[in-house]
Design an enzyme around this catalytic site. Structure first.
Site, PDB file in Angstrom:
ATOM      1  N   ALA A  24      49.728  30.374  38.975  1.00  0.00           N
ATOM      2  CA  ALA A  24      49.072  29.215  38.369  1.00  0.00           C
ATOM      3  C   ALA A  24      49.363  27.900  39.102  1.00  0.00           C
ATOM      4  O   ALA A  24      48.552  26.979  39.057  1.00  0.00           O
ATOM      5  CB  ALA A  24      49.504  29.105  36.918  1.00  0.00           C
ATOM      6  N   ARG A  36      54.445  27.634  32.912  1.00  0.00           N
ATOM      7  CA  ARG A  36      55.864  27.301  32.815  1.00  0.00           C
ATOM      8  C   ARG A  36      56.283  26.044  33.565  1.00  0.00           C
ATOM      9  O   ARG A  36      57.457  25.707  33.571  1.00  0.00           O
ATOM     10  CB  ARG A  36      56.713  28.496  33.298  1.00  0.00           C
ATOM     11  CG  ARG A  36      56.512  29.725  32.437  1.00  0.00           C
ATOM     12  CD  ARG A  36      57.237  30.949  32.967  1.00  0.00           C
ATOM     13  NE  ARG A  36      56.926  32.114  32.167  1.00  0.00           N
ATOM     14  CZ  ARG A  36      55.829  32.867  32.308  1.00  0.00           C
ATOM     15  NH1 ARG A  36      54.935  32.561  33.241  1.00  0.00           N
ATOM     16  NH2 ARG A  36      55.596  33.902  31.526  1.00  0.00           N
ATOM     17  N   ILE A 106      43.237  33.445  36.755  1.00  0.00           N
ATOM     18  CA  ILE A 106      41.967  33.925  36.191  1.00  0.00           C
ATOM     19  C   ILE A 106      40.870  32.889  36.425  1.00  0.00           C
ATOM     20  O   ILE A 106      39.814  32.954  35.809  1.00  0.00           O
ATOM     21  CB  ILE A 106      42.136  34.178  34.672  1.00  0.00           C
ATOM     22  CG1 ILE A 106      42.605  32.893  33.960  1.00  0.00           C
ATOM     23  CG2 ILE A 106      43.146  35.303  34.401  1.00  0.00           C
ATOM     24  CD1 ILE A 106      42.323  32.895  32.472  1.00  0.00           C
ATOM     25  N   HIS A 122      45.209  40.002  36.923  1.00  0.00           N
ATOM     26  CA  HIS A 122      45.181  39.628  35.495  1.00  0.00           C
ATOM     27  C   HIS A 122      43.744  39.378  35.016  1.00  0.00           C
ATOM     28  O   HIS A 122      43.533  38.715  34.005  1.00  0.00           O
ATOM     29  CB  HIS A 122      46.065  38.401  35.245  1.00  0.00           C
ATOM     30  CG  HIS A 122      47.533  38.680  35.446  1.00  0.00           C
ATOM     31  ND1 HIS A 122      48.496  37.710  35.503  1.00  0.00           N
ATOM     32  CD2 HIS A 122      48.199  39.863  35.599  1.00  0.00           C
ATOM     33  CE1 HIS A 122      49.693  38.262  35.685  1.00  0.00           C
ATOM     34  NE2 HIS A 122      49.535  39.566  35.757  1.00  0.00           N
ATOM     35  N   CYS A 157      27.392  43.737  16.767  1.00  0.00           N
ATOM     36  CA  CYS A 157      28.205  44.296  15.678  1.00  0.00           C
ATOM     37  C   CYS A 157      29.059  43.262  14.955  1.00  0.00           C
ATOM     38  O   CYS A 157      29.757  43.584  14.003  1.00  0.00           O
ATOM     39  CB  CYS A 157      29.076  45.442  16.194  1.00  0.00           C
ATOM     40  SG  CYS A 157      30.438  44.883  17.225  1.00  0.00           S
TER      41      CYS A 157
END
Ligand code: CNA
Length: 254
Positions: A24, A36, A106, A122, A157
């Protein structure tokens, strides 16, 4: 910093098969907070045990905290551009130096920077699936749903939709591909990761070559094969890699 930048440039020049493990911290300069770091989500979330926001069991119990974070993440992601370091890595791949990037991120910023061989272990936010019937949704569709309601529900659904990101408690993706890439490498760059999350934190040390770690904050010890670490650079990534790039290209085009 000068000396470590020079050493890094030399190791990059010498290497034939470089791989990267990014975290990150490579995207904070773009405006995406890490977990963090000093401005990280764990510190700013203002809740106890912020890790639970990203835990799969907690998600199924109560997806609201995750979606509160995810909605603001999707808003941020629309505005951000790759950093200098993302762009430098992409250029090194085009030159044939970097053979692949394993990312814990991500945010798709490596793709946006032009890198091609990327393993998003990830997952990513672009694909989304209904947790019950598996119906697929694009990021755009989920974002639009989140503008109207706090939770995105499946049109078919009515169940909760989940982005294809790996939450704590879920299996990582592309692990054997990532392991192979790093095993074959003669140099691994670990960039902007606290190395707190397994199995990602173990990957760099599979290399037969050397590992350079660039991370401003604390890197968790306990990793094996410390002798493989050439050095750890506690600097801001973009500041450091601007210096590395300057030295690398001045040697290359001498
Ligand atoms: P982390 O544990 O938050 O570590 C990031 C590290 O980067 C920290 O030690 C920071 O101090 C350091 N750092 C921050 N900015 C810089 C900078 N400019 N230069 C140098 N170092 C810096 O994150 P990890 O990636 O190690 O942990 C893995 C998690 C974080 C993965 O599951 C990711 O999905 C998750 N994450 C991803 C994103 C993203 O996609 N951009 C954002 C937040 C969290």
């Amino acid at each position: 910093m000068e000396e470590l930048a020079e050493k890094s440039a030399e190791l990059i020049l010498k290497a034939n098969y470089i791989s990267v493990l990014s975290g990150a911290g490579i995207s904070t300069a773009a405006g995406i907070p890490d977990f963090r770091g000093p401005q990280g989500i764990y510190k700013t979330a203002g809740i106890e045990n912020p890790e639970r926001i990203f835990d799969i069991n907690y998600f199924y119990k109560d997806p609201h905290p995750f979606y509160k974070f995810h909605r603001s993440f999707l808003e941020t992601i629309r505005k951000v551009q790759p950093t200098f370091t993302h762009l430098f890595l992409s250029r090194l791949e085009k030159e044939g130096k970097i053979k692949g990037i394993v990312t814990q991120n991500i945010d798709s910023l490596h793709q946006k920077a032009g890198s091609k061989n990327i393993y998003e272990i990830h997952g990513g936010f672009l694909e989304n699936y209904c947790t019950k019937c598996g119906e697929k949704y694009s990021e755009e569709e989920v974002y639009k749903k989140l503008l109207k309601k706090t939770l995105p529900q499946c049109d078919k659904c009515g169940s909760i939709i989940k982005p294809d990101v790996v939450l704590f408690g879920e299996e990582v993706k592309f692990l054997s591909e990532a392991e192979n890439l790093i095993r074959n490498s003669d140099l691994v760059l670990v960039l902007g990761s606290s190395l707190a999350v397994a199995p990602a934190c173990n990957l760099p040390f599979l290399t037969k070559g050397k590992v350079i770690i660039v991370n401003k904050g604390k890197v968790l010890a306990g990793y094996g094969a410390k002798d493989k670490i050439a050095f750890i650079v506690e600097e801001d990534l973009d500041t450091f890699f601007k210096e590395v790039a300057r030295k690398y290209y001045s040697h290359r085009y001498k």
